[in-house]
Design a protein around this motif. Structure first.
Motif, mmCIF file in Angstrom:
data_model
loop_
_atom_site.group_PDB
_atom_site.id
_atom_site.type_symbol
_atom_site.label_atom_id
_atom_site.label_comp_id
_atom_site.label_asym_id
_atom_site.label_seq_id
_atom_site.Cartn_x
_atom_site.Cartn_y
_atom_site.Cartn_z
ATOM 1 N N PHE A 269 0.803 -1.114 0.187
ATOM 2 C CA PHE A 269 -0.083 -0.114 0.118
ATOM 3 C C PHE A 269 0.845 1.203 0.147
ATOM 4 C CE2 PHE A 269 -2.404 3.344 2.297
ATOM 5 C CZ PHE A 269 -3.513 3.167 1.622
ATOM 6 N N PRO A 270 0.572 2.301 -0.747
ATOM 7 C CA PRO A 270 -0.652 2.373 -1.485
ATOM 8 C C PRO A 270 -0.547 2.248 -2.781
ATOM 9 C CG PRO A 270 0.613 4.566 -1.295
ATOM 10 C CD PRO A 270 1.500 3.761 -0.641
ATOM 11 N N PHE A 271 0.727 1.544 -3.441
ATOM 12 C CA PHE A 271 0.654 1.079 -4.793
ATOM 13 C C PHE A 271 -0.340 0.118 -5.412
ATOM 14 C CE2 PHE A 271 4.869 2.478 -3.412
ATOM 15 C CZ PHE A 271 4.941 3.745 -4.080
ATOM 16 N N THR A 272 -1.050 -0.666 -4.253
ATOM 17 C CA THR A 272 -1.905 -1.753 -4.302
ATOM 18 C C THR A 272 -3.127 -1.205 -4.775
ATOM 19 O OG1 THR A 272 -2.061 -2.151 -2.203
ATOM 20 C CG2 THR A 272 -0.666 -3.430 -3.066
ATOM 21 N N ILE A 273 -3.350 0.299 -4.775
ATOM 22 C CA ILE A 273 -4.835 0.881 -5.031
ATOM 23 C C ILE A 273 -4.733 0.671 -6.604
ATOM 24 C CG2 ILE A 273 -5.975 2.878 -5.034
ATOM 25 C CD1 ILE A 273 -4.645 3.607 -2.582
ATOM 26 N N VAL A 274 -3.781 0.713 -7.227
ATOM 27 C CA VAL A 274 -3.837 1.056 -8.846
ATOM 28 C C VAL A 274 -3.938 -0.367 -9.556
ATOM 29 C CG1 VAL A 274 -2.953 1.737 -10.869
ATOM 30 C CG2 VAL A 274 -2.610 3.088 -8.465
ATOM 31 N N ASN A 275 -4.975 -0.771 -10.322
ATOM 32 C CA ASN A 275 -4.764 -1.884 -11.281
ATOM 33 C C ASN A 275 -3.765 -2.105 -11.894
ATOM 34 O OD1 ASN A 275 -7.737 -1.491 -10.085
ATOM 35 N ND2 ASN A 275 -8.481 -2.292 -12.119
ATOM 36 N N PRO A 276 -3.243 -3.411 -12.143
ATOM 37 C CA PRO A 276 -1.960 -3.475 -12.925
ATOM 38 C C PRO A 276 -2.168 -3.115 -14.191
ATOM 39 C CG PRO A 276 -2.853 -5.611 -11.587
ATOM 40 C CD PRO A 276 -3.736 -4.494 -11.544
ATOM 41 N N GLU A 277 -3.369 -3.202 -15.034
ATOM 42 C CA GLU A 277 -3.496 -2.692 -16.317
ATOM 43 C C GLU A 277 -3.238 -1.118 -16.384
ATOM 44 O OE1 GLU A 277 -7.765 -3.598 -14.752
ATOM 45 O OE2 GLU A 277 -5.528 -4.532 -14.671
ATOM 46 N N TYR A 278 -3.426 -0.563 -15.171
ATOM 47 C CA TYR A 278 -3.239 1.051 -15.350
ATOM 48 C C TYR A 278 -2.104 1.627 -14.744
ATOM 49 C CZ TYR A 278 -8.362 0.854 -14.778
ATOM 50 O OH TYR A 278 -9.939 0.362 -15.166
ATOM 51 N N GLN A 279 -1.255 0.765 -14.193
ATOM 52 C CA GLN A 279 0.019 1.089 -13.425
ATOM 53 C C GLN A 279 1.011 1.849 -14.426
ATOM 54 O OE1 GLN A 279 1.419 -2.207 -11.234
ATOM 55 N NE2 GLN A 279 -0.252 -2.049 -9.466
ATOM 56 N N VAL A 280 1.126 1.232 -15.650
ATOM 57 C CA VAL A 280 2.365 1.611 -16.564
ATOM 58 C C VAL A 280 1.961 3.122 -17.032
ATOM 59 C CG1 VAL A 280 3.236 1.536 -18.552
ATOM 60 C CG2 VAL A 280 3.130 -0.707 -17.096
ATOM 61 N N ILE A 281 0.690 3.310 -17.501
ATOM 62 C CA ILE A 281 0.271 4.519 -18.106
ATOM 63 C C ILE A 281 0.218 5.650 -17.003
ATOM 64 C CG2 ILE A 281 -2.075 4.042 -18.192
ATOM 65 C CD1 ILE A 281 -2.279 5.502 -21.066
ATOM 66 N N LEU A 282 -0.571 5.079 -15.919
ATOM 67 C CA LEU A 282 -0.649 6.141 -14.590
ATOM 68 C C LEU A 282 0.432 6.560 -14.116
ATOM 69 C CD1 LEU A 282 -2.872 7.749 -13.169
ATOM 70 C CD2 LEU A 282 -2.797 5.860 -11.616
ATOM 71 N N TYR A 283 1.717 5.792 -13.765
ATOM 72 C CA TYR A 283 2.894 6.211 -13.252
ATOM 73 C C TYR A 283 3.568 7.054 -14.302
ATOM 74 C CZ TYR A 283 1.913 2.620 -9.606
ATOM 75 O OH TYR A 283 1.396 1.887 -8.615
ATOM 76 N N THR A 284 3.744 6.560 -15.592
ATOM 77 C CA THR A 284 4.283 7.306 -16.629
ATOM 78 C C THR A 284 3.758 8.735 -16.517
ATOM 79 O OG1 THR A 284 4.733 5.208 -17.905
ATOM 80 C CG2 THR A 284 4.998 7.355 -19.127
ATOM 81 N N SER A 285 2.405 8.852 -16.709
ATOM 82 C CA SER A 285 1.749 10.367 -16.813
ATOM 83 C C SER A 285 2.069 11.012 -15.705
ATOM 84 C CB SER A 285 0.288 10.100 -16.862
ATOM 85 O OG SER A 285 -0.124 9.301 -17.947
ATOM 86 N N ALA A 286 2.124 10.478 -14.540
ATOM 87 C CA ALA A 286 2.512 11.244 -13.241
ATOM 88 C C ALA A 286 3.899 11.737 -13.390
ATOM 89 C CB ALA A 286 2.287 10.336 -11.891
ATOM 90 N N PHE A 287 4.700 10.625 -13.777
ATOM 91 C CA PHE A 287 6.237 11.153 -14.155
ATOM 92 C C PHE A 287 6.379 12.164 -14.979
ATOM 93 C CE2 PHE A 287 10.066 10.471 -16.548
ATOM 94 C CZ PHE A 287 11.085 10.535 -15.840
ATOM 95 N N MET A 288 5.848 12.288 -15.821
ATOM 96 C CA MET A 288 5.798 13.378 -17.073
ATOM 97 C C MET A 288 5.272 14.835 -16.462
ATOM 98 S SD MET A 288 7.251 12.017 -19.434
ATOM 99 C CE MET A 288 7.235 13.543 -20.444
#
Length: 531
Positions: A269-288
């Motif tokens: 937690f809290p990374f287990t909140i995000v669905n695995p299929e969303y993680q790559v695009i959500l983390y990359t977006s937040a990074f940018m």
């Protein structure tokens, strides 16, 4: 028999005969027409209506009647005066004449007050300057403080002049149309004079403030041309250095989150909140979203520090477009993740307990799990040589265990475990609730509660929680350790403990009564309640 009409004058309801009503309406229309060209006509007419209501109330109260008749309307309007009796154009030269003065009444003048308006009110009543009354009271204050009691008494007894009619009566002015208009004009003139004085007083201050700001910017400019350049370069070096460190940290964090650095993603937690299929695009977006402003700040510092040319306009515009796309994408998948908590599901499990007259309740905040237990909970115990230690104080999960103690219906004590979770649909929420694992231990009369519930390794966090309800028969005694207080939701365990330091490990003695759990030492409970 005369017909009566119900009217409302400034919030006061009156019964008036029809012929009297016609005269009153005609009078008020003349008043409104006469003062219609005045910029303050509404307030003048409102004050006149208020005074009419007061005069009608006084006459009805004196006569004991309930209906206003024609004679009373004529008498009141005669006292107030008719608009045709004077010309607005000559009001500036209005002088008091016979009939424009009346007996003064004692009011507190809050418009000319220093404390409560008592001295100003007395001054108006005796037609003296208020400052002489204030001098008298000041002298009386110095003589054994006798004037203080008198001032307070008068403050309580004297009514405050609130309406315009009160202020006119305080100055001995007859409540007629001329005096209403004259009073209002004097009040507005005073406001204008005060505003003019304030403007004259504020103007020099503003001028001095303007000169100060001008000198400040002048000195600041000289400073920036000299020592300021050195400090500016130091700030630029700090921004560039700190920005590069943060950039490196962002890259490492992104690689770790995507599993590229360690070979697997974060399953806590809290990374287990995000669905695995969303993680790559959500983390990359937040990074940018964080990366682009940070790079822009570093480039700006380099440009100022080394006098480098600015970025090409097309590159700057492209970075802005990328940042907006990343922000929009992040918000979209953030809202989709929020939708995973839309529904709630719960189910209950009942577990009978071995009956005892006394139970000892404590927190099992540090325990060892066997290899089999660890596998059952999905905690990968093989990575810890077959045994792991679970400590509730070090958990990264939100609190997900709650304990309630209630009176049971019969003689058999029982434990109810209510499992709850959220999900995108009710079915998914129920599936998450069914994956919750919770364990309490009964060793004879000792009940030990785990400080948290568990889910399988890698399971998504969907607000899984467990509510434990302990139901015991009446007259059952409970020895409860104070460390359970943070998890107990319907009682405060410290109410049954002595007021000493380090009470966290003490045990309090309780007993289940008809109305619920009660401290066995009633005097101790009362002492804690009223301390």
């Amino acid at each position: 028999m005369n017909k009566t009409i119900i009217i409302n004058i400034n919030g006061i309801v009156f019964h008036i005969e029809e012929d009297a009503y016609d005269v009153l309406i005609t009078y008020m229309n003349e008043v409104k027409q006469h003062f219609g060209n005045s910029t303050d006509s509404y307030e003048i007419v409102n004050d006149i209506e208020n005074r009419l209501a007061e005069m009608f109330s006084e006459k009805l109260s004196a006569s004991g009647k309930e209906v206003i008749v024609l004679a009373e309307v004529e008498e009141v309007t005669a006292q107030m005066g008719k608009p045709s009796d004077f010309d607005l154009a000559d009001e500036a030269a209005f002088e008091p004449v016979a009939g424009n003065k009346t007996e003064r009444k004692l009011f507190r003048d809050t418009d000319d007050r220093i404390i409560g308006g008592v001295c100003a009110g007395i001054g108006h009543y005796f037609d003296l300057e208020p400052r002489w009354i204030r001098v008298l009271f000041l002298v009386s204050f110095l003589v054994f403080g006798s004037g203080l009691f008198l001032y307070l008494l008068l403050w309580i007894v004297m009514p405050k002049a609130t309406t315009r009619a009160d202020k006119m009566a305080m100055k001995g002015e007859a409540p007629n149309l001329q005096n209403f208009k004259k009073s209002f004009d004097e009040e507005m003139q005073a406001v204008k004079e005060n505003f003019g004085k304030a403007q004259q007083e504020v103007q020099p201050i503003l001028q001095r403030l303007g000169r100060f700001i001008e000198q400040l910017f002048s000195h600041l400019g000289k400073f920036l041309q000299g020592t300021g350049k050195v400090l500016l370069k130091l700030v630029g070096v700090f921004i560039i250095s700190f920005g590069i460190i943060v950039l490196f940290g962002l890259f490492v964090a992104l690689l770790a989150l995507l599993g590229i650095w360690t070979g697997e993603g974060f399953e806590v937690f809290p990374f287990t909140i995000v669905n695995p299929e969303y993680q790559v695009i959500l983390y990359t977006s937040a990074f940018m979203v964080v990366l682009i402003p940070l790079v822009s700040l570093i480039l700006l510092a380099i440009r100022v520090l080394f006098n480098r040319p600015s970025l090409n306009r097309n590159i700057s515009f492209g970075l802005l477009i990328i940042w907006l796309v990343a922000l929009s994408t992040g918000l979209y998948y953030g809202f989709k993740t929020g939708g995973e908590f839309k529904e709630e599901a719960r189910f209950t499990e009942s577990i009978p307990l071995n009956p005892y007259p006394v139970y000892y309740l404590s927190l099992n905040d540090e325990k060892y799990l066997s290899h089999e237990d660890s596998l059952a909970y999905g905690l990968k115990a093989e990575n810890f040589r077959g045994r792991i230690i679970i400590n509730g104080d070090d958990s990264d999960m939100p609190e997900n265990f709650e304990l309630s103690i209630e009176k049971g219906e019969g003689k058999q004590p029982e434990m109810l475990l209510e499992y709850q979770a959220n999900g995108k649909t009710f079915q998914k929420a129920l599936a998450s609730a069914k994956e919750i694992k919770y364990r309490f231990i009964q060793k004879d009369s000792i009940l030990q509660f785990d400080p948290e519930s568990y889910t399988k390794s890698g399971a998504l966090w969907r607000n899984q929680r467990v509510k434990v309800i302990l139901k015991v028969p009446e007259n059952t005694r409970l020895i409860i350790n104070a460390r359970l207080n943070n998890y107990l939701n319907n009682y405060n365990l410290y109410d049954c403990l002595p007021d000493v330091s380090n009470r966290e490990n003490l045990d309090g003695e309780w007993i289940m009564k008809t109305e619920g759990l009660s401290c066995k030492n009633d005097s101790l409970f009362k002492a804690n309640q009223f301390k």
